[in-house]
Design a protein around this motif. Structure first.
Motif, mmCIF file in Angstrom:
data_model
loop_
_atom_site.group_PDB
_atom_site.id
_atom_site.type_symbol
_atom_site.label_atom_id
_atom_site.label_comp_id
_atom_site.label_asym_id
_atom_site.label_seq_id
_atom_site.Cartn_x
_atom_site.Cartn_y
_atom_site.Cartn_z
ATOM 1 N N HIS A 14 0.815 -1.215 0.000
ATOM 2 C CA HIS A 14 0.000 0.000 0.000
ATOM 3 C C HIS A 14 0.848 1.264 0.000
ATOM 4 N N ALA A 15 2.160 1.120 -0.204
ATOM 5 C CA ALA A 15 3.048 2.282 -0.233
ATOM 6 C C ALA A 15 2.807 3.086 -1.504
ATOM 7 N N ASP A 16 3.033 4.390 -1.389
ATOM 8 C CA ASP A 16 3.043 5.250 -2.568
ATOM 9 C C ASP A 16 4.278 6.135 -2.470
ATOM 10 N N GLY A 17 4.426 7.084 -3.368
ATOM 11 C CA GLY A 17 5.613 7.915 -3.413
ATOM 12 C C GLY A 17 5.846 8.752 -2.176
ATOM 13 N N SER A 18 4.822 8.975 -1.378
ATOM 14 C CA SER A 18 4.987 9.782 -0.167
ATOM 15 C C SER A 18 5.063 8.947 1.114
ATOM 16 N N THR A 19 4.977 7.635 1.011
ATOM 17 C CA THR A 19 5.031 6.763 2.185
ATOM 18 C C THR A 19 6.447 6.708 2.745
ATOM 19 N N SER A 20 6.589 6.927 4.044
ATOM 20 C CA SER A 20 7.886 6.825 4.698
ATOM 21 C C SER A 20 8.199 5.363 4.989
ATOM 22 N N LEU A 21 9.419 4.961 4.675
ATOM 23 C CA LEU A 21 9.885 3.609 4.990
ATOM 24 C C LEU A 21 10.838 3.622 6.181
ATOM 25 N N GLU A 22 11.006 4.770 6.838
ATOM 26 C CA GLU A 22 11.997 4.929 7.892
ATOM 27 C C GLU A 22 11.920 3.858 8.972
ATOM 28 N N ASN A 23 10.742 3.422 9.344
ATOM 29 C CA ASN A 23 10.588 2.442 10.425
ATOM 30 C C ASN A 23 10.265 1.041 9.919
ATOM 31 N N LEU A 24 10.513 0.779 8.655
ATOM 32 C CA LEU A 24 10.142 -0.499 8.058
ATOM 33 C C LEU A 24 10.966 -1.667 8.582
ATOM 34 N N GLY A 25 12.256 -1.491 8.790
ATOM 35 C CA GLY A 25 13.127 -2.594 9.187
ATOM 36 C C GLY A 25 13.597 -3.381 7.977
ATOM 37 N N PRO A 26 14.370 -4.450 8.204
ATOM 38 C CA PRO A 26 14.897 -5.243 7.085
ATOM 39 C C PRO A 26 13.765 -5.862 6.258
ATOM 40 N N VAL A 27 14.001 -5.940 4.956
ATOM 41 C CA VAL A 27 13.034 -6.516 4.029
ATOM 42 C C VAL A 27 13.679 -7.740 3.387
ATOM 43 N N GLU A 28 13.192 -8.915 3.755
ATOM 44 C CA GLU A 28 13.724 -10.148 3.186
ATOM 45 C C GLU A 28 13.219 -10.288 1.758
ATOM 46 N N LEU A 29 14.129 -10.529 0.836
ATOM 47 C CA LEU A 29 13.782 -10.696 -0.574
ATOM 48 C C LEU A 29 13.821 -12.192 -0.879
ATOM 49 N N ASN A 30 12.657 -12.843 -0.790
ATOM 50 C CA ASN A 30 12.584 -14.301 -0.869
ATOM 51 C C ASN A 30 12.849 -14.876 -2.253
ATOM 52 N N HIS A 31 12.246 -14.297 -3.279
ATOM 53 C CA HIS A 31 12.348 -14.874 -4.618
ATOM 54 C C HIS A 31 12.533 -13.794 -5.672
ATOM 55 N N PRO A 32 13.741 -13.217 -5.767
ATOM 56 C CA PRO A 32 13.956 -12.209 -6.805
ATOM 57 C C PRO A 32 13.750 -12.822 -8.188
ATOM 58 N N THR A 33 13.241 -12.019 -9.097
ATOM 59 C CA THR A 33 12.892 -12.521 -10.434
ATOM 60 C C THR A 33 13.599 -11.801 -11.563
ATOM 61 N N GLN A 34 14.342 -10.738 -11.253
ATOM 62 C CA GLN A 34 15.071 -10.003 -12.280
ATOM 63 C C GLN A 34 16.541 -9.857 -11.883
ATOM 64 N N ASP A 35 17.383 -9.766 -12.902
ATOM 65 C CA ASP A 35 18.817 -9.533 -12.724
ATOM 66 C C ASP A 35 19.085 -8.104 -13.171
ATOM 67 N N ILE A 36 18.986 -7.159 -12.248
ATOM 68 C CA ILE A 36 19.036 -5.746 -12.620
ATOM 69 C C ILE A 36 20.429 -5.283 -13.046
ATOM 70 N N ASP A 37 21.499 -5.939 -12.558
ATOM 71 C CA ASP A 37 22.843 -5.505 -12.930
ATOM 72 C C ASP A 37 23.502 -6.379 -13.997
ATOM 73 N N GLY A 38 22.781 -7.378 -14.499
ATOM 74 C CA GLY A 38 23.270 -8.183 -15.617
ATOM 75 C C GLY A 38 24.390 -9.146 -15.287
ATOM 76 N N ASP A 39 24.559 -9.517 -14.012
ATOM 77 C CA ASP A 39 25.647 -10.427 -13.647
ATOM 78 C C ASP A 39 25.238 -11.897 -13.635
ATOM 79 N N GLY A 40 23.991 -12.190 -14.013
ATOM 80 C CA GLY A 40 23.518 -13.565 -14.056
ATOM 81 C C GLY A 40 22.861 -14.040 -12.775
#
Length: 101
Positions: A14-40
């Motif tokens: 439910h975040a939008d461009g004005s939502t603060s993430l300051e108190n979010l804490g660590p975000v576990e990334l369980n299943h990434p689906t893209q290789d944004i830096d092209g390293d495989g």
């Protein structure tokens, strides 16, 4: 598309461009689906809600997002980086924000 259950986070879909993430804490990334830096290695995942697109990237491949960008339907965006301080504290710090329109 990645669904919200791909992340161990409080309800970030439910975040939008004005939502603060300051108190979010660590975000576990369980299943990434893209290789944004092209390293495989998959390092990024996206969540699309009715209001925004949320892109999360694990740049150091430790299983937790280091960078989050939120772009909402109005064109407002915010970029956040996960930071560690010398006392062992952690926080999300906004590194950029604005409007694409």
């Amino acid at each position: 598309m990645v669904t919200s259950n791909e992340f161990s986070v409080p309800d970030i879909t439910h975040a939008d461009g004005s939502t603060s993430l300051e108190n979010l804490g660590p975000v576990e990334l369980n299943h990434p689906t893209q290789d944004i830096d092209g390293d495989g290695t998959m390092d990024t995942a996206t969540v699309e809600s009715d209001e925004a697109l949320i892109v999360m990237t694990d740049t150091d491949l430790d299983g937790y997002a280091d960078h989050v960008t939120v772009v909402d339907d109005s064109g407002e965006f915010a970029a956040w980086e996960f930071r560690h301080d010398e006392n062992g504290g952690v926080r999300w710090e906004r590194t950029d924000h604005g409007n694409l329109g």
